[in-house]
Design a protein around this motif. Structure first.
Motif, PDB file in Angstrom:
ATOM      1  N   LEU A   7      15.817  51.594  39.312  1.00 37.11           N
ATOM      2  CA  LEU A   7      14.609  51.270  38.566  1.00 37.11           C
ATOM      3  C   LEU A   7      13.514  50.939  39.560  1.00 37.11           C
ATOM      4  CD1 LEU A   7      13.060  50.491  35.942  1.00 37.11           C
ATOM      5  CD2 LEU A   7      14.035  48.186  36.214  1.00 37.11           C
ATOM      6  N   VAL A   9       9.841  49.542  39.931  1.00 34.44           N
ATOM      7  CA  VAL A   9       8.820  48.759  39.223  1.00 34.44           C
ATOM      8  C   VAL A   9       7.643  48.610  40.172  1.00 34.44           C
ATOM      9  CG1 VAL A   9       8.275  46.582  38.089  1.00 34.44           C
ATOM     10  CG2 VAL A   9      10.573  47.557  37.886  1.00 34.44           C
ATOM     11  N   ARG A  37      14.348  55.723  37.267  1.00 33.85           N
ATOM     12  CA  ARG A  37      13.405  55.399  36.198  1.00 33.85           C
ATOM     13  C   ARG A  37      12.237  54.635  36.814  1.00 33.85           C
ATOM     14  NH1 ARG A  37      14.726  52.439  30.392  1.00 33.85           N
ATOM     15  NH2 ARG A  37      12.570  51.879  29.836  1.00 33.85           N
ATOM     16  N   GLU A  39       8.730  52.348  36.136  1.00 33.02           N
ATOM     17  CA  GLU A  39       7.967  51.527  35.208  1.00 33.02           C
ATOM     18  C   GLU A  39       6.745  50.962  35.925  1.00 33.02           C
ATOM     19  OE1 GLU A  39       8.436  50.889  31.967  1.00 33.02           O
ATOM     20  OE2 GLU A  39      10.278  52.088  31.796  1.00 33.02           O
ATOM     21  N   GLU A  40       5.637  50.918  35.198  1.00 34.82           N
ATOM     22  CA  GLU A  40       4.387  50.442  35.788  1.00 34.82           C
ATOM     23  C   GLU A  40       4.107  48.981  35.457  1.00 34.82           C
ATOM     24  OE1 GLU A  40       3.023  52.652  37.702  1.00 34.82           O
ATOM     25  OE2 GLU A  40       4.088  54.442  37.002  1.00 34.82           O
ATOM     26  N   ASN A  42       6.190  44.889  35.040  1.00 31.17           N
ATOM     27  CA  ASN A  42       7.449  44.165  35.236  1.00 31.17           C
ATOM     28  C   ASN A  42       8.063  43.641  33.942  1.00 31.17           C
ATOM     29  OD1 ASN A  42       6.041  41.728  34.658  1.00 31.17           O
ATOM     30  ND2 ASN A  42       5.573  41.398  36.836  1.00 31.17           N
ATOM     31  N   ILE A  44       9.597  45.270  31.954  1.00 32.52           N
ATOM     32  CA  ILE A  44      10.880  45.957  31.779  1.00 32.52           C
ATOM     33  C   ILE A  44      12.028  45.013  32.124  1.00 32.52           C
ATOM     34  CG2 ILE A  44      10.894  46.882  34.123  1.00 32.52           C
ATOM     35  CD1 ILE A  44      12.251  48.603  30.940  1.00 32.52           C
ATOM     36  N   ASP A  47      14.228  43.638  29.321  1.00 33.63           N
ATOM     37  CA  ASP A  47      15.121  44.513  28.557  1.00 33.63           C
ATOM     38  C   ASP A  47      16.548  44.356  29.087  1.00 33.63           C
ATOM     39  OD1 ASP A  47      16.595  46.727  27.520  1.00 33.63           O
ATOM     40  OD2 ASP A  47      14.714  47.805  27.165  1.00 33.63           O
ATOM     41  N   THR A  54      21.304  48.826  35.445  1.00 29.69           N
ATOM     42  CA  THR A  54      20.561  49.159  36.661  1.00 29.69           C
ATOM     43  C   THR A  54      21.331  48.689  37.885  1.00 29.69           C
ATOM     44  OG1 THR A  54      18.414  49.066  35.545  1.00 29.69           O
ATOM     45  CG2 THR A  54      18.409  48.781  37.934  1.00 29.69           C
ATOM     46  N   GLN A  59      11.105  47.260  43.940  1.00 29.24           N
ATOM     47  CA  GLN A  59       9.875  46.678  43.419  1.00 29.24           C
ATOM     48  C   GLN A  59       8.736  46.821  44.410  1.00 29.24           C
ATOM     49  OE1 GLN A  59       9.425  42.667  41.250  1.00 29.24           O
ATOM     50  NE2 GLN A  59       8.565  42.248  43.286  1.00 29.24           N
TER      51      GLN A  59
END
Length: 229
Positions: A7, A9, A37, A39-40, A42, A44, A47, A54, A59
């Protein structure tokens, strides 16, 4: 064989080019068997299902803020075994208002000393110094085979605790225009164990150009693999 899950981020201050910087490592992660994956934001981290599956979080979020719920999700995932990794301000200068995050990472950006006053141009290059990265643990799988090397970029001064395992350092010298009175050594690369999780931090990475330095890139790529569950 089930692929590992990474992930990414990213966000925060645009000056560290979080999109371009993290994009550099997507092909490497995919080549090493990760489904990636991106993500724009944090949030996320709140979840639970995503975090539980993950294996590695990369980051790149300089400064910015994190909600109580998002931090709890990040912390709990790391304690349960999710790896956490990053470079420069994207991990070591994130969420300054959250002391629990600072404890989690183990080292916090304090400053990057500037050039002599008569050499400053009044822009970001004022903070670009040529300095040596000293490899202090040559037996670790992240640093094995690497020699000391020089970089011309921001030289991070890091506040840290004794629970980090330092793999490389740099020394800030004393200059006539500095207020400190003796050289200061700061960690450049470190690892940290937190619960069942592994944390990897490298302080170089101000720009994609720095990340493309062969030594920096090698350290980060190895660090990502080391940190992963």
């Amino acid at each position: 064989m089930t692929a590992k899950k990474a992930l990414i981020v990213r966000g925060g201050w645009d000056g560290h080019q979080p999109v371009a910087a993290t994009d550099l490592f997507v092909p490497f992660l995919e080549a090493n068997g990760f489904d990636v994956r991106i993500e724009e934001a944090n949030e996320i981290y709140t979840d639970e299902a995503v975090m539980a599956e993950t294996d590695l979080i990369l980051q790149s979020v300089t400064m910015s803020e994190i909600s109580r719920e998002a931090f709890a999700g990040l912390r709990d995932a790391i304690i349960a075994g999710t790896g956490f990794a990053g470079w420069h301000g994207g991990i070591a200068d994130s969420y300054r208002n959250n002391s629990d995050y600072l404890q989690l990472v183990g080292g916090q950006f304090a400053t990057h000393p500037s050039k002599a006053p008569d050499l400053r141009a009044g822009d970001g290059s004022d903070n670009f110094l040529t300095y040596t990265v000293h490899i202090t643990d040559r037996d670790h799988e992240i640093t094995r085979g690497l020699d000391d090397f020089e970089l011309t970029t921001e030289q991070y001064w890091v506040l840290h605790d004794d629970l980090i395992d330092v793999l490389a350092t740099t020394t800030h010298p004393v200059q006539p225009y500095h207020p400190w009175h003796r050289p200061i050594t700061s960690p450049v690369v470190w690892t940290r164990l937190w619960g069942e999780g592994r944390i990897f931090v490298a302080t170089p990475g101000h720009s994609p150009e720095v990340l493309e330095d062969p030594n920096v890139r090698t350290l980060i790529e190895r660090g990502l693999l080391w940190a992963s569950r």
